[in-house]
Design an enzyme around this catalytic site. Structure first.
Site, PDB file in Angstrom:
ATOM      1  N   ASP A  18       2.578 -68.145  12.814  1.00 19.09           N
ATOM      2  CA  ASP A  18       2.780 -70.120  11.732  1.00 19.09           C
ATOM      3  C   ASP A  18       3.093 -70.374  11.913  1.00 19.09           C
ATOM      4  OD1 ASP A  18       1.425 -70.395   9.196  1.00 19.09           O
ATOM      5  OD2 ASP A  18       3.240 -70.148   7.944  1.00 19.09           O
ATOM      6  N   GLY A  19       2.655 -71.627  12.098  1.00 18.98           N
ATOM      7  CA  GLY A  19       3.702 -73.011  12.215  1.00 18.98           C
ATOM      8  C   GLY A  19       2.277 -73.782  13.396  1.00 18.98           C
ATOM      9  N   GLY A  21      -0.375 -75.563  12.969  1.00 21.48           N
ATOM     10  CA  GLY A  21      -1.232 -76.958  12.696  1.00 21.48           C
ATOM     11  C   GLY A  21       0.547 -77.827  12.478  1.00 21.48           C
ATOM     12  N   ARG A  22       1.662 -77.677  11.669  1.00 20.65           N
ATOM     13  CA  ARG A  22       2.710 -78.165  12.235  1.00 20.65           C
ATOM     14  C   ARG A  22       3.463 -79.003  12.916  1.00 20.65           C
ATOM     15  NH1 ARG A  22       6.633 -74.528   8.763  1.00 20.65           N
ATOM     16  NH2 ARG A  22       4.017 -73.608   8.600  1.00 20.65           N
ATOM     17  N   TRP A  23       2.981 -78.089  13.971  1.00 20.83           N
ATOM     18  CA  TRP A  23       3.092 -77.747  15.695  1.00 20.83           C
ATOM     19  C   TRP A  23       2.303 -79.392  16.576  1.00 20.83           C
ATOM     20  CZ3 TRP A  23       1.014 -78.036  20.315  1.00 20.83           C
ATOM     21  CH2 TRP A  23       1.334 -78.206  21.563  1.00 20.83           C
ATOM     22  N   ARG A  31      -5.067 -80.579  14.278  1.00 20.40           N
ATOM     23  CA  ARG A  31      -4.958 -79.036  13.908  1.00 20.40           C
ATOM     24  C   ARG A  31      -5.245 -78.196  14.535  1.00 20.40           C
ATOM     25  NH1 ARG A  31      -1.550 -77.740   9.002  1.00 20.40           N
ATOM     26  NH2 ARG A  31      -2.689 -76.073   8.960  1.00 20.40           N
ATOM     27  N   HIS A  35      -3.871 -74.700  17.393  1.00 22.20           N
ATOM     28  CA  HIS A  35      -4.719 -73.550  16.661  1.00 22.20           C
ATOM     29  C   HIS A  35      -4.973 -72.733  18.073  1.00 22.20           C
ATOM     30  CE1 HIS A  35      -4.550 -73.074  12.723  1.00 22.20           C
ATOM     31  NE2 HIS A  35      -5.353 -73.849  12.522  1.00 22.20           N
ATOM     32  N   SER A  63      -6.504 -65.071   7.576  1.00 24.36           N
ATOM     33  CA  SER A  63      -6.221 -64.713   6.157  1.00 24.36           C
ATOM     34  C   SER A  63      -7.193 -64.979   5.086  1.00 24.36           C
ATOM     35  CB  SER A  63      -5.341 -65.377   5.340  1.00 24.36           C
ATOM     36  OG  SER A  63      -5.034 -65.870   4.976  1.00 24.36           O
ATOM     37  N   TRP A  67     -10.098 -68.794   4.565  1.00 23.39           N
ATOM     38  CA  TRP A  67     -11.466 -69.610   4.267  1.00 23.39           C
ATOM     39  C   TRP A  67     -11.366 -70.846   3.199  1.00 23.39           C
ATOM     40  CZ3 TRP A  67     -14.717 -68.034   7.443  1.00 23.39           C
ATOM     41  CH2 TRP A  67     -14.922 -66.696   8.034  1.00 23.39           C
ATOM     42  N   LEU A 129      -1.838 -50.593  25.110  1.00 29.13           N
ATOM     43  CA  LEU A 129      -1.183 -51.192  24.061  1.00 29.13           C
ATOM     44  C   LEU A 129      -2.376 -50.763  22.757  1.00 29.13           C
ATOM     45  CD1 LEU A 129       1.119 -52.813  22.601  1.00 29.13           C
ATOM     46  CD2 LEU A 129      -0.205 -54.482  23.595  1.00 29.13           C
ATOM     47  N   ARG A 186       7.525 -63.088  11.165  1.00 25.37           N
ATOM     48  CA  ARG A 186       6.790 -64.777  10.447  1.00 25.37           C
ATOM     49  C   ARG A 186       7.638 -65.797  11.127  1.00 25.37           C
ATOM     50  NH1 ARG A 186       4.652 -66.049   5.383  1.00 25.37           N
ATOM     51  NH2 ARG A 186       3.369 -67.888   6.299  1.00 25.37           N
TER      52      ARG A 186
HETATM   53  C1  IPE Z   1      -0.769 -66.663   6.802  1.00 25.92           C
HETATM   54  O1  IPE Z   1      -0.143 -68.167   7.225  1.00 25.92           O
HETATM   55  C2  IPE Z   1      -1.899 -66.588   7.477  1.00 25.92           C
HETATM   56  C3  IPE Z   1      -1.976 -66.408   9.407  1.00 25.92           C
HETATM   57  C4  IPE Z   1      -1.359 -66.828   9.837  1.00 25.92           C
HETATM   58  C5  IPE Z   1      -3.050 -66.189   9.203  1.00 25.92           C
HETATM   59  P1  IPE Z   1      -0.750 -69.644   6.277  1.00 25.92           P
HETATM   60  O2  IPE Z   1       0.044 -70.429   6.305  1.00 25.92           O
HETATM   61  O3  IPE Z   1      -2.035 -69.014   5.325  1.00 25.92           O
HETATM   62  O4  IPE Z   1       0.196 -68.416   4.942  1.00 25.92           O
HETATM   63  P2  IPE Z   1       0.767 -69.974   3.564  1.00 25.92           P
HETATM   64  O5  IPE Z   1      -0.713 -70.383   2.883  1.00 25.92           O
HETATM   65  O6  IPE Z   1       1.583 -70.168   3.863  1.00 25.92           O
HETATM   66  O7  IPE Z   1       1.259 -68.692   2.435  1.00 25.92           O
HETATM   67  C1  IPE Z   2      -0.775 -70.334  11.037  1.00 22.83           C
HETATM   68  O1  IPE Z   2      -1.040 -71.744  11.426  1.00 22.83           O
HETATM   69  C2  IPE Z   2      -2.628 -70.179  11.860  1.00 22.83           C
HETATM   70  C3  IPE Z   2      -3.649 -69.881  11.279  1.00 22.83           C
HETATM   71  C4  IPE Z   2      -3.035 -70.084   9.508  1.00 22.83           C
HETATM   72  C5  IPE Z   2      -4.817 -69.776  11.078  1.00 22.83           C
HETATM   73  P1  IPE Z   2      -0.781 -72.566  10.486  1.00 22.83           P
HETATM   74  O2  IPE Z   2      -2.919 -73.300  10.749  1.00 22.83           O
HETATM   75  O3  IPE Z   2      -0.890 -71.960   9.114  1.00 22.83           O
HETATM   76  O4  IPE Z   2      -0.359 -73.531  10.875  1.00 22.83           O
HETATM   77  P2  IPE Z   2       1.406 -74.180   9.481  1.00 22.83           P
HETATM   78  O5  IPE Z   2       1.343 -73.675   8.379  1.00 22.83           O
HETATM   79  O6  IPE Z   2       0.189 -75.168   8.708  1.00 22.83           O
HETATM   80  O7  IPE Z   2       1.764 -75.252  10.396  1.00 22.83           O
HETATM   81 MG    MG Z   3       0.541 -71.623   7.968  1.00 22.29          MG
END
Ligand code: IPE
Ligand code: IPE
Ligand code: MG
Length: 246
Positions: A18-19, A21-23, A31, A35, A63, A67, A129, A186
Site C-alpha cells: 500500500d501507498g 498513490g500517496r507516493w 497516481r 503504481h 483487491s 474496481w 520461490l 502492510r
Molecule cells: C489494499 O489497499 C489493496 C491492495 C494493496 C492491492 P487499499 O488501498 O485498497 O486499502 P484501503 O482502501 O486503504 O482499505
Molecule cells: C496500493 O496503493 C496499490 C493498489 C491498491 C492497487 P494505493 O493505490 O492504495 O496507494 P494509496 O494508499 O492511495 O497511497
Molecule cells: Mg491504499
C-alpha cells in the site's frame, strides 16, 4: 531449535503493498506513476525473498474493492499488469520462481486472463520461490468460494456435512498447498487488513510500516524479518510450554 546464529526466517510472507498513490501525489505526479514505481519494489521483494530462502511470497496487487476506483486508474493498473506479464515472466522463470495468481480471474479481460494462465502453466515446475499475486482477490470471497466448494461436494454425496471440519475447510481456501502465512506485512501506514487474507492469517505475525510501497527495499524487509525473529509464537500455549518444546 532457533538460535541467534540461525535467525528465524518466515516460510511464507504476505504483503499488502500500500501507498503507491500517496507516493506519487507527494511528487505531484498521477497516481498511476506510483503504481509503475511500485513494480520496482515488487522486483526487489521477490529477489529478497529468493535470496533469504523464503518459500512463498503472496502480494496483494488488486483487491475486489479496487474496481471502484476511478476508471482511469483501474485502466492504468490493468495495462501495467499486462505489460508486467510480458516483461517479467521470462526472468522470473529463469530464476526458478513459480507464479500463481489468486483471486477471481473471471473478471479480467480474456487477454489478461490467458496470460496469467500461461505464466502459471509455464512456471509450475519451478522450485526456488512461490510467488502468489492476489488479483481481484478478497478474503471474504475466498472463504465463500471454499464454503461453496464444500457445499457442492456435499450435494454430490462426496462429503458428509459432519466431515466439514477446519482441516477440510483449509483445503479449499486459496494457498492451501503452501506453508501457512508466517508474516503479514502492510506498508503505507494503515493498520488494517482491507479484506486481504482472512482465514490464512489466523496465526500470522502482523507487521506494519509507514514506508510507502515504492520506497520498500531490502532495508525495510530486513527490519520486518528482524522483528519477526524477535517474536515468540505461542499458538495459545504459555511461554514455559513453548520454551520446553523448542
Ligand atoms: C489494499 O489497499 C489493496 C491492495 C494493496 C492491492 P487499499 O488501498 O485498497 O486499502 P484501503 O482502501 O486503504 O482499505
Ligand atoms: C496500493 O496503493 C496499490 C493498489 C491498491 C492497487 P494505493 O493505490 O492504495 O496507494 P494509496 O494508499 O492511495 O497511497
Ligand atoms: Mg491504499
Amino acid at each position: 531449535m532457533q538460535t541467534d546464529a540461525a535467525p528465524r526466517i518466515p516460510r511464507h510472507i504476505a504483503i499488502v503493498m500500500d501507498g503507491n498513490g500517496r507516493w506519487a501525489e507527494r511528487r505531484r505526479r498521477p497516481r498511476s506513476f506510483g503504481h509503475r514505481e511500485g513494480q520496482k519494489a515488487v522486483r526487489a521483494a521477490v529477489e529478497y525473498c529468493r535470496r533469504r530462502g523464503v518459500e512463498a511470497l503472496t502480494l496483494f496487487a488488486f483487491s475486489s474493492e479496487n474496481w471502484k476506483r476511478p476508471q482511469g486508474e483501474v485502466g492504468a493498473l490493468m495495462q501495467l499488469f499486462l505489460k508486467a506479464l510480458e516483461r517479467e515472466v521470462d526472468e522470473l522463470h529463469a530464476n526458478g520462481v513459480r507464479i500463481a495468481f489468486v483471486g477471481d480471474l473471471s473478471a479480467f479481460s480474456p487477454e489478461l486472463a490467458a496470460r496469467m494462465q500461461a505464466a502459471m502453466r509455464r512456471t509450475q515446475d519451478n522450485g526456488a520461490l512461490r510467488l502468489n499475486v492476489a488479483v481481484n482477490y478478497g478474503g471474504r470471497w475466498d472463504v465463500v468460494q471454499a464454503a461453496r466448494a464444500l457445499a457442492q461436494a456435499a450435494v454430490r454425496g462426496e462429503l458428509a456435512p459432519e466431515a466439514i471440519d477446519e482441516a477440510a475447510f483449509a483445503r479449499h481456501v486459496c494457498l492451501a498447498d503452501q506453508p501457512p502465512v508466517d508474516l503479514f506485512i502492510r506498508t503505507g501506514g494503515e493498520l488494517r487488513i482491507s479484506n486481504f487474507l482472512l482465514w490464512q492469517v489466523a496465526y500470522a505475525e502482523l507487521y506494519f510500516t509507514d514506508a510507502l510501497w515504492p520506497d520498500v527495499d531490502a532495508a525495510v524487509l530486513d527490519a520486518a524479518l528482524a522483528e519477526y525473529a524477535r517474536r515468540e509464537r505461542r499458538y495459545g500455549l504459555t511461554t514455559a510450554q513453548v520454551r520446553a518444546a523448542s
